[in-house]
Enzyme design. Structure first.
Site, PDB file in Angstrom:
ATOM      1  N   HIS A 199     -12.199  61.788  39.300  1.00  0.00           N
ATOM      2  CA  HIS A 199     -11.942  60.344  39.342  1.00  0.00           C
ATOM      3  C   HIS A 199     -12.791  59.766  40.462  1.00  0.00           C
ATOM      4  O   HIS A 199     -12.812  60.297  41.569  1.00  0.00           O
ATOM      5  CB  HIS A 199     -10.461  60.063  39.599  1.00  0.00           C
ATOM      6  N   LEU A 223      -2.092  59.485  28.461  1.00  0.00           N
ATOM      7  CA  LEU A 223      -0.663  59.303  28.150  1.00  0.00           C
ATOM      8  C   LEU A 223      -0.502  59.119  26.641  1.00  0.00           C
ATOM      9  O   LEU A 223       0.471  59.584  26.034  1.00  0.00           O
ATOM     10  CB  LEU A 223      -0.108  58.089  28.904  1.00  0.00           C
ATOM     11  N   GLU A 273     -10.231  49.124  31.469  1.00  0.00           N
ATOM     12  CA  GLU A 273     -10.674  50.078  32.502  1.00  0.00           C
ATOM     13  C   GLU A 273     -12.090  50.529  32.196  1.00  0.00           C
ATOM     14  O   GLU A 273     -12.677  50.125  31.190  1.00  0.00           O
ATOM     15  CB  GLU A 273      -9.725  51.269  32.564  1.00  0.00           C
ATOM     16  N   TRP A 319       2.736  59.800  37.955  1.00  0.00           N
ATOM     17  CA  TRP A 319       1.773  59.192  38.885  1.00  0.00           C
ATOM     18  C   TRP A 319       0.743  58.309  38.191  1.00  0.00           C
ATOM     19  O   TRP A 319      -0.080  57.696  38.861  1.00  0.00           O
ATOM     20  CB  TRP A 319       1.039  60.289  39.656  1.00  0.00           C
ATOM     21  N   GLY A 356      -2.866  53.234  35.885  1.00  0.00           N
ATOM     22  CA  GLY A 356      -3.587  52.192  35.149  1.00  0.00           C
ATOM     23  C   GLY A 356      -2.904  51.742  33.887  1.00  0.00           C
ATOM     24  O   GLY A 356      -2.757  50.544  33.626  1.00  0.00           O
TER      25      GLY A 356
HETATM   26  C1  LIG Z   1      -2.847  59.904  39.961  1.00  0.00           C
HETATM   27  C2  LIG Z   1      -3.032  59.936  38.472  1.00  0.00           C
HETATM   28  C3  LIG Z   1      -3.183  58.758  37.747  1.00  0.00           C
HETATM   29  C4  LIG Z   1      -3.340  58.789  36.350  1.00  0.00           C
HETATM   30  N1  LIG Z   1      -3.417  57.603  35.655  1.00  0.00           N
HETATM   31  C5  LIG Z   1      -3.446  57.644  34.303  1.00  0.00           C
HETATM   32  C6  LIG Z   1      -3.380  56.442  33.537  1.00  0.00           C
HETATM   33  O1  LIG Z   1      -3.284  55.351  34.079  1.00  0.00           O
HETATM   34  N2  LIG Z   1      -3.396  56.542  32.171  1.00  0.00           N
HETATM   35  C7  LIG Z   1      -3.487  57.742  31.520  1.00  0.00           C
HETATM   36  O2  LIG Z   1      -3.497  57.767  30.277  1.00  0.00           O
HETATM   37  N3  LIG Z   1      -3.552  58.886  32.228  1.00  0.00           N
HETATM   38  C8  LIG Z   1      -3.511  58.871  33.589  1.00  0.00           C
HETATM   39  N4  LIG Z   1      -3.550  60.041  34.293  1.00  0.00           N
HETATM   40  C9  LIG Z   1      -3.587  61.314  33.553  1.00  0.00           C
HETATM   41  C10 LIG Z   1      -2.195  61.603  33.004  1.00  0.00           C
HETATM   42  O3  LIG Z   1      -1.221  61.178  33.917  1.00  0.00           O
HETATM   43  C11 LIG Z   1      -1.999  63.094  32.745  1.00  0.00           C
HETATM   44  O4  LIG Z   1      -3.088  63.627  32.066  1.00  0.00           O
HETATM   45  C12 LIG Z   1      -0.773  63.289  31.865  1.00  0.00           C
HETATM   46  O5  LIG Z   1       0.319  62.646  32.454  1.00  0.00           O
HETATM   47  C13 LIG Z   1      -0.477  64.767  31.686  1.00  0.00           C
HETATM   48  O6  LIG Z   1       0.803  64.864  31.109  1.00  0.00           O
HETATM   49  P1  LIG Z   1       1.368  66.266  30.695  1.00  0.00           P
HETATM   50  O7  LIG Z   1       2.723  66.023  30.129  1.00  0.00           O
HETATM   51  O8  LIG Z   1       0.380  66.983  29.887  1.00  0.00           O
HETATM   52  O9  LIG Z   1       1.497  67.064  32.087  1.00  0.00           O
HETATM   53  P2  LIG Z   1       2.170  66.669  33.486  1.00  0.00           P
HETATM   54  O10 LIG Z   1       2.683  65.297  33.509  1.00  0.00           O
HETATM   55  O11 LIG Z   1       1.202  67.096  34.526  1.00  0.00           O
HETATM   56  O12 LIG Z   1       3.433  67.639  33.518  1.00  0.00           O
HETATM   57  C14 LIG Z   1       3.296  69.037  33.654  1.00  0.00           C
HETATM   58  C15 LIG Z   1       4.687  69.665  33.708  1.00  0.00           C
HETATM   59  O13 LIG Z   1       4.559  71.080  33.649  1.00  0.00           O
HETATM   60  C16 LIG Z   1       5.385  71.681  34.634  1.00  0.00           C
HETATM   61  N5  LIG Z   1       4.839  73.021  34.903  1.00  0.00           N
HETATM   62  C17 LIG Z   1       3.569  73.373  35.235  1.00  0.00           C
HETATM   63  N6  LIG Z   1       3.462  74.708  35.331  1.00  0.00           N
HETATM   64  C18 LIG Z   1       4.693  75.230  35.055  1.00  0.00           C
HETATM   65  C19 LIG Z   1       5.235  76.544  34.991  1.00  0.00           C
HETATM   66  N7  LIG Z   1       4.492  77.658  35.242  1.00  0.00           N
HETATM   67  N8  LIG Z   1       6.546  76.699  34.703  1.00  0.00           N
HETATM   68  C20 LIG Z   1       7.341  75.611  34.477  1.00  0.00           C
HETATM   69  N9  LIG Z   1       6.875  74.327  34.491  1.00  0.00           N
HETATM   70  C21 LIG Z   1       5.571  74.156  34.781  1.00  0.00           C
HETATM   71  C22 LIG Z   1       5.327  70.680  35.779  1.00  0.00           C
HETATM   72  O14 LIG Z   1       6.395  70.877  36.686  1.00  0.00           O
HETATM   73  C23 LIG Z   1       5.453  69.366  34.988  1.00  0.00           C
HETATM   74  O15 LIG Z   1       6.798  69.130  34.666  1.00  0.00           O
HETATM   75  C24 LIG Z   1      -3.390  60.021  35.682  1.00  0.00           C
HETATM   76  C25 LIG Z   1      -3.253  61.216  36.400  1.00  0.00           C
HETATM   77  C26 LIG Z   1      -3.068  61.180  37.780  1.00  0.00           C
HETATM   78  C27 LIG Z   1      -2.932  62.473  38.527  1.00  0.00           C
END
Ligand SMILES: Cc1cc2nc3c(=O)[nH]c(=O)nc-3n(C[C@H](O)[C@H](O)[C@H](O)COP(=O)(O)OP(=O)(O)OC[C@H]3O[C@@H](n4cnc5c(N)ncnc54)[C@H](O)[C@@H]3O)c2cc1C
Length: 518
Positions: free
Chosen positions: A243, A391, A115, A46, A49
């Site tokens: 946000h 990211l 940003e 999702w 930016g």
């Molecule tokens: C709408 C939105 C826009 C954003 N825009 C930006 C941007 O432009 N630039 C930027 O740098 N950041 C942005 N962010 C922040 C960034 O997207 C997130 O911080 C980052 O993607 C987190 O990545 P992650 O891999 O840590 O977790 P996530 O991408 O949240 O993935 C978590 C994973 O864990 C799994 N999971 C959770 N609990 C369990 C469980 N108990 N058992 C098994 N699986 C589980 C989920 O299913 C998922 O697969 C944005 C966030 C949002 C919500």
């Protein structure tokens, strides 16, 4: 109980978990990759930016911007690692290998945007669908890579540790050591155990413990709650970033309105059309997120209006449609044509700056347990995260954690005991009660532990959540496990951790803002 063995159990298949899986599998390690939903059902998908990439002109200025946004609270070593190593991680995976279609200038160079909180243009993007462009490509690569087994719809329940989950009494005296997790098997619906040399928490953040959030459903801090239950150290959890600009409409979905719009010239105005940010911060509408969110909250409280507006009149209609097609379309579906009218916006819970404390290789205080991406916390974001660093942190933390684990597995032997069998009762939990309780957690957090906190509000939140935790614990021990029940149990625990951290910190900094209520 089914038990499987692997080298690396990665809990979470967002950008951090998927990138870790690729690194580990390419070194010949077997990886089990769990996720609540399909390959692209993660917050990473999702992101709109973009991702910071170009730091070549003045690397020091990025370090300064991160420190300034963090309200002086960021860990300088973590900043140094991100600034030095992050762009290389982006180049290696996203540009050289996957050739992701980031937007480019007519001459072919990467188009750079800016940003809030950034002093220069250094962010690359794919229209306003950057996360989707990245994760869909990374997920396809994961699926084509040998040694990775995906388990979609399999929910991690609890971590396995020597001190808690074996039948050998001597294990109680071992140092705190993780050897995998109990998991609710997505196929059979039964609990199973995955025994692993390394366990990696990559479960994302906690936005959905608040009533208004930009995060995907299910983002309730599963990793924080699981880590806490086995004695991992958590830090900075009071710093929840809101946000500033999420679409507002009665019964409308809460979708994010990227900060890049403000980077390109959109400005915040109140119901009277006044640019209220200009008197609050030298960067006006592009001030750091915590400042903008509080200013919007203040405007809403003083005017009684349910929202403020993002005025796009400085941007040409064709440019808006071409550069921000996703936001244009989603607003239109809600009856707002952003080429001719302002966007109604409110703040919503977005990002957890704190998390499971780790060193710069993702290692927690529990042996063989790592935390990466939004789940881990090196202190990089301090009291408030700079936009588009997340990211980048996912890629960097995944790479460093995987490299350390690959070396550790090659150099050491691991004792992997048989876990205790999980006994699951067969009575079904009442789904209406689970939904009601989850709603109560989210309302409590929004009203009492949100953008503006006070001791009295936090104390009330704690009382409600403690009672709820008792209730949920009784469901948990009496009822058959389900994904919803695991989510509720973790949501209550995570909410309590945030409230606890907020109560212990009387100092307003970054996203944690406390008013005196005596
Ligand atoms: C709408 C939105 C826009 C954003 N825009 C930006 C941007 O432009 N630039 C930027 O740098 N950041 C942005 N962010 C922040 C960034 O997207 C997130 O911080 C980052 O993607 C987190 O990545 P992650 O891999 O840590 O977790 P996530 O991408 O949240 O993935 C978590 C994973 O864990 C799994 N999971 C959770 N609990 C369990 C469980 N108990 N058992 C098994 N699986 C589980 C989920 O299913 C998922 O697969 C944005 C966030 C949002 C919500």
């Amino acid at each position: 109980m089914r038990v499987i063995h692997t080298d690396c159990l990665v809990i979470g298949a967002g950008l951090a978990g998927s990138a870790y899986a690729l690194h580990a599998a390419r070194a010949g390690l077997d990886v089990q990759l769990l996720s609540l939903g399909g390959p692209s059902e993660a917050n990473s998908d999702w992101a709109q930016g973009g991702i910071i990439f170009d730091t070549s002109a003045r690397p020091d200025s990025l370090a300064r911007d991160i420190m300034t946004a963090s309200d002086g609270m960021a860990n300088p070593a973590a900043i140094e690692q991100l600034v030095k190593e992050g762009p290389t991680a982006v180049r290696e995976l996203l540009l050289d290998e996957l050739d992701i279609a980031f937007d480019r200038e007519t001459g072919g160079e990467l188009e750079l945007t800016r940003e809030g909180g950034h002093s220069e243009r250094r962010i690359i993007h794919a229209k306003d669908l950057t996360g989707h462009a990245i994760l869909s490509s990374v997920a396809a690569c994961v699926d084509a890579t040998p040694h990775i087994t995906r388990q979609m719809g399999s929910v991690a329940i609890d971590l396995l540790t020597l001190s808690h989950n074996t039948d050998d009494p001597v294990d109680r005296f071992e140092p705190l050591t993780c050897f995998g997790a109990y998991v609710l098997d997505g196929e059979s619906g039964e609990p199973m155990a995955i025994v692993a040399r390394k366990t990696i928490l990559a479960t994302g953040g906690l936005g959905q413990v608040f009533q208004h959030s930009t995060n995907r459903p299910g983002t309730v801090g599963h990793g924080y709650a699981m880590a806490y239950r086995v004695g991992a150290r958590l830090i900075d959890l009071e710093y929840v970033q809101f946000h500033p600009t999420v679409f507002y409409g009665l019964n409308a979905p809460h979708f994010l309105i990227t900060e890049a719009l403000r980077g390109e010239g959109a400005v915040l105005v109140n119901g009277r059309g006044e640019k209220f940010m200009d008197t609050i911060h030298p960067r006006g509408s592009l001030a750091p997120r915590d400042i903008v969110s509080r200013a919007i909250h203040g405007e809403m409280v003083s005017s009684g209006d349910p929202c403020v507006y993002l005025d796009l009149s400085a941007l040409k209609p064709d440019y808006i449609r071409e550069r921000f097609p996703y936001i244009f379309q989603r607003c239109l579906e809600q009856g707002v044509d952003i080429t001719s009218e302002p966007i109604p916006v409110v703040p919503a819970a977005h990002y957890s700056c704190g998390g499971v404390h780790t060193d710069l290789n993702g290692r927690t205080n529990v042996r063989h347990l790592n935390a990466i991406g939004e789940t881990g916390c090196t202190g990089l974001h301090g009291a408030n995260r700079l936009a588009s660093t997340s990211l980048l942190e996912c890629l960097t933390s995944a790479k460093f954690a995987a490299q350390a684990d690959i070396a550790d597995i090659a150099a050491n032997t691991f004792r992997l005991p048989g876990p205790r069998t999980w006994q699951s009762p067969q009575r079904e939990a009442d789904p209406a009660l689970i939904q009601q309780d989850l709603g109560l957690v989210r309302q409590t957090m929004w009203n009492y532990a949100g953008i503006v906190r006070s001791n009295r509000r936090l104390t009330r939140a704690r009382r409600i959540l403690l009672e709820l935790r008792e209730e949920v614990q009784s469901f948990y021990s009496d009822c058959r496990l389900s994904g919803d029940l695991i989510e509720l149990r973790n949501a209550v625990q995570t909410a309590l951790l945030v409230v606890h951290a907020a109560r212990l910190n009387p100092v307003s900094r970054g996203c944690h803002y406390v008013v005196d209520d005596d």
